[in-house]
Design an enzyme around this catalytic site. Sequence first.
Site, short mmCIF file in Angstrom:
data_model
loop_
_atom_site.label_atom_id
_atom_site.label_comp_id
_atom_site.label_asym_id
_atom_site.label_seq_id
_atom_site.Cartn_x
_atom_site.Cartn_y
_atom_site.Cartn_z
N GLU A 226 0.83 -1.21 0.00
CA GLU A 226 0.00 0.00 0.00
C GLU A 226 0.86 1.26 0.00
OE1 GLU A 226 -3.55 2.09 2.68
OE2 GLU A 226 -3.12 -0.05 2.90
N ARG A 304 -7.58 2.30 13.73
CA ARG A 304 -8.51 1.20 13.50
C ARG A 304 -8.50 0.21 14.66
NH1 ARG A 304 -11.59 -0.90 9.05
NH2 ARG A 304 -10.88 0.80 7.73
N ARG A 336 -3.62 -6.97 6.18
CA ARG A 336 -5.03 -7.38 6.19
C ARG A 336 -5.67 -7.26 7.59
NH1 ARG A 336 -6.39 -12.90 2.93
NH2 ARG A 336 -8.56 -12.48 2.38
N THR A 434 -10.80 4.73 7.28
CA THR A 434 -11.09 5.56 8.44
C THR A 434 -10.71 7.02 8.19
OG1 THR A 434 -8.98 4.88 9.40
CG2 THR A 434 -10.94 3.68 10.10
N ALA A 503 -8.48 -1.67 2.66
CA ALA A 503 -9.59 -1.42 3.58
C ALA A 503 -10.87 -2.16 3.17
CB ALA A 503 -9.87 0.08 3.69
N GLU A 707 -11.07 -8.35 4.28
CA GLU A 707 -10.41 -8.38 5.59
C GLU A 707 -11.16 -9.12 6.69
OE1 GLU A 707 -7.89 -4.39 6.09
OE2 GLU A 707 -9.90 -4.03 5.33
#
Length: 752
Positions: A226, A304, A336, A434, A503, A707
């Site tokens: 990412e 998160r 993940r 988020t 996500a 996820e």
Amino acid sequence: MVNIDAAGHVTGRSLYLDDLPLLEGTLFAKIYDSPVAHGTVRRLDWSAAARVPGVVRIFSCKDIPGHNNIGGIIPDEPLLAEDTVIFAGQPLLLVVAENEDAAEAALKLIVTEIDPLPVITNPREAYAQGLLLCGSRHFEKGSVASAFATCAHVFEGRAETGGQEHLYLETHGAYAQPLEGDRIRVWSSTQGLRHVQETVAHLLGRGMHSVEVDVTRLGGGFGGKEDQAAMWAAMAALAVYHLHRPVKCVPHRMEDMRMSGKRNPYHCDYRIGLDADDRIVAFEATYYQNGGAAADLSPAIQERTLFHGTNTYGIEHVSLTTHSCRTNLPPNTAFRGFGGPQGMFMIEAAIDHAARALGMPVCDLQRRNLMTDGYEFSYGQVVQRCRAERCWEEAAETFRLETTRERVASFNEANTWQKKGLALMPICFGISFTNTMMNQARALIHIYWDGSVSVSTGAVEMGQGVNTKMLQAAAGALGIARNRIRLESTNTTRVANTSPSAASATADLNGRAVEEACRQLMARLRGVARILLGEGDDSEISIREERVYANGIATDLLWEALVRDAFMKRVNLSAKGHYATPEIHFDKTKEKGHPFAYHVYGTAITEVTVDCLRGTYVVDGVQVVHDFGSSINPLIDLGQCEGGIVQGIGWMTMEEVVYNEQGRLLSNALSTYKIPDIYSVPRTLDVRFLAPEPDPLAIQGSKAVGEPPLMYGIGAYFALRDAALAFNPKAVLPYSAPMTPEKVLMGLYQKQ
């Protein structure tokens, strides 16, 4: 619909970055990285390396024309170290040569002298010294202090989870090419094209418009590509900037493992309070996140963790605090679940602790405290369409939980040296980035005048089947055969400002953008069809199976003829769709809001058998009822669920990332780092779809599935603990994951 990439994968025709044909004059780049975890660079001599035949040039931080930084959230990570190194594996130099052999030979001749500085690998130690990557975060609901004072039972303890190596089949990598006008094209193995594009542009002191990034597919990502893919792209682009030749930078497996960050390890202090009826009244947790030497995505990951700190339980008094701690390890990053699994493990440890201390079955305490509609999370969002209890009850009934409990008890009574363990793992996982800003996507669709269609989105295919879902969305919205549609590579010149494929939001965001572009095109085509058919209202026109319908009645007008006529009438046959998730918001100054579009629920029942002489074990079965919403592709979603479960079991049982006290990675190869293989996956893996209930904010009502299933793997840890305690009720088994065979064996024969 079968995954459109399946045939290519099986036959070896699918193309990855390393399959790109080499351009004329391509050079090869290798990174010289720090051999120590922390120190001051006193000498860095590459003069002998530069004389190796085939070496073209060696670059240091002084050769960077723009900003020497690859940090995404916080600009705290240089591409090439300057005066100080902060982790073993940190890049110091970039060697560029005519071939890899010459580059690797040069690496061995570089001389480094580094004065050592203190090395910290433990997040608690880092916190004690005030070493934080960013500000701490705190979520609170109710009054924990007063609630604990009224509790009939209060328990406190510690728990910890280890890291996890992504071990994508395809390592990191990038291939950069100079273009005219001082532009650069980068083929990158990345989940986040925007971050790669921005990082390369700022490193070179240019605008993002001068850098094109292209991705066909990845051989796995799991979050590891990412943000961290930007480093490899920046290395290749830096060499292209200076040498004006194509440059390829692809590490070997051990280089990838040494230089890249992992899942964040966590330490936690918890306290849980129950009333006389075994209702959880209060929960308090402080998390010490091991962020590594630079922020990377750790600030977002810790957030998160807070969002998922109470998992699927309805608790009225909650206090959760996270500290993102700076250590001398490679910067840890997305994996993940993105911090959610760590938070869920901690509350499950607290519940296990409380239940065993009270002498009651753990699953009874879990079931009694499941949340219901109307519950307000500690972050302010109110639960709607809660399916937690329904998943639990359906799993218990479908898989005959009470019968299984009796069978496990009978087995344990009849066997001395083998014991079975049983655990239930309910989940509740929020879907959305988020960071509210990132919940947007675009799609570009061209209809060619022969009726074929090109679809470009910001979604990156990395084995999760998102290309198939994008094709389904386009074919369904246009009413045409799927073989008319081509999914293009993901490219920043066609779709700009992409959010990363992460996500679990990729299909929702990009699929809705595809539908919006198709809506625009269909509005134009219906107008043309109305004129051709002499109908009076566009709303009465539709297209199904490549035939135009008027008032629900099939006409003789077919798709190809309609498109040709639209083209002749100079109707725009291209459209750009944009989608931004509605309703979501979050105020970080108050730590309150509505950050998730929806939640995914489920319950897993895990059974294991432990060999109490050896400490080895098998996972007998994982049986799951999962909330897929109304799946648009059950085959792909089932595969994602099964893969996530196995990856979660690996994290909880055998995948042990080990650094020594000097910050050197010991589990640095597949000979020292173990992941689940065909012999260690569950003997039975049975995933059932909860009765469909479409969610309005999911793509066609089909809930995200990337996820959430990983968290079912947490049940394997507690099932193993259950089996060990069946053999020795006084076994010393701290809440420390992974539960490796070594830990099981030592715990079985230690007494409190």
